[in-house]
Design a protein around this motif. Sequence first.
Motif, PDB file in Angstrom:
ATOM      1  N   PHE A  74      35.465  46.179  10.840  1.00  0.00           N
ATOM      2  CA  PHE A  74      35.481  46.690   9.472  1.00  0.00           C
ATOM      3  C   PHE A  74      35.390  45.566   8.440  1.00  0.00           C
ATOM      4  N   THR A  75      36.172  44.509   8.643  1.00  0.00           N
ATOM      5  CA  THR A  75      36.168  43.393   7.705  1.00  0.00           C
ATOM      6  C   THR A  75      34.818  42.690   7.734  1.00  0.00           C
ATOM      7  N   LEU A  76      34.278  42.491   8.914  1.00  0.00           N
ATOM      8  CA  LEU A  76      32.981  41.824   9.038  1.00  0.00           C
ATOM      9  C   LEU A  76      31.896  42.608   8.316  1.00  0.00           C
ATOM     10  N   ARG A  77      31.790  43.892   8.558  1.00  0.00           N
ATOM     11  CA  ARG A  77      30.724  44.683   7.937  1.00  0.00           C
ATOM     12  C   ARG A  77      30.870  44.697   6.414  1.00  0.00           C
ATOM     13  N   PHE A 110      29.809  49.275  15.369  1.00  0.00           N
ATOM     14  CA  PHE A 110      29.421  47.955  14.851  1.00  0.00           C
ATOM     15  C   PHE A 110      28.017  47.963  14.249  1.00  0.00           C
ATOM     16  N   ASP A 111      27.199  48.925  14.647  1.00  0.00           N
ATOM     17  CA  ASP A 111      25.912  49.168  13.998  1.00  0.00           C
ATOM     18  C   ASP A 111      25.050  47.903  13.891  1.00  0.00           C
ATOM     19  N   GLY A 112      25.068  47.076  14.927  1.00  0.00           N
ATOM     20  CA  GLY A 112      24.199  45.908  14.969  1.00  0.00           C
ATOM     21  C   GLY A 112      24.659  44.708  14.168  1.00  0.00           C
ATOM     22  N   CYS A 113      25.850  44.775  13.555  1.00  0.00           N
ATOM     23  CA  CYS A 113      26.256  43.677  12.668  1.00  0.00           C
ATOM     24  C   CYS A 113      26.481  42.368  13.421  1.00  0.00           C
ATOM     25  N   LEU A 114      26.791  42.449  14.720  1.00  0.00           N
ATOM     26  CA  LEU A 114      26.987  41.213  15.472  1.00  0.00           C
ATOM     27  C   LEU A 114      25.677  40.457  15.651  1.00  0.00           C
TER      28      LEU A 114
END
Length: 224
Positions: A74-77, A110-114
């Motif tokens: 959540f924080t990353l996105r 995560f929807d590809g955010c990594l």
Amino acid sequence: MIPWVQLDSARTPDGVQELRLKQRGDEFSIMLGTNELMNSRLSGSEEALARLSCERIADRKRPRLLIGGLGMGFTLRAALAAVDRDAAVTVAELVPAVVAWARGPMAKIFDGCLDDRRVTIQEVDVGQLIRADKAAWDAILLDVDNGPEGIVYKGNDTLYGAAGLAAARAALTPGGVLAVWSQGPDSGFTRRLKQAGFSVEEINTRANGKRGARHVIWVATNRP
């Protein structure tokens, strides 16, 4: 009622406790014993951690952010949505299984955010990265454990003591931000932040927008 199904488990870094990944329909939960550490339906306060931090460094070119704790991303996105395409975001996650869960069962969340080119994932203690370089980060966001009082891994406590806060301040650029998520208030931690030389804001937020449990975010600015 759809039952919870345990998908996987992993030992905490000290080997003493067990993290469990559970799923119920489209909902995911990460548990430590009977304590729910995070839930995919409750993202508000973690998103606020990123938003509040990024607002305070919005005028910086090519900002460098360090996020301690991957969790459910959540924080990353929220950070990626708030910074420009020239930013660099490093995420330190101490439990390799959490990264595996992000790429596996929770990939849809995560929807590809990594795979965002701005993102680097390091399976390492965030404290190690904090201590590695001086004035390296424009913002350090800590969503590690339960806040200043750890329940997952007591080694996390070193981040929040006087020495850990001094290291964090040294790792920040002038005017940089240390933001810390917590399940609840901690007056002693507020005092330690001020003693370490930070200007401190203590912000109350909700687990899910205007609803849910009340959490606390400290936004501590490294005074030039």
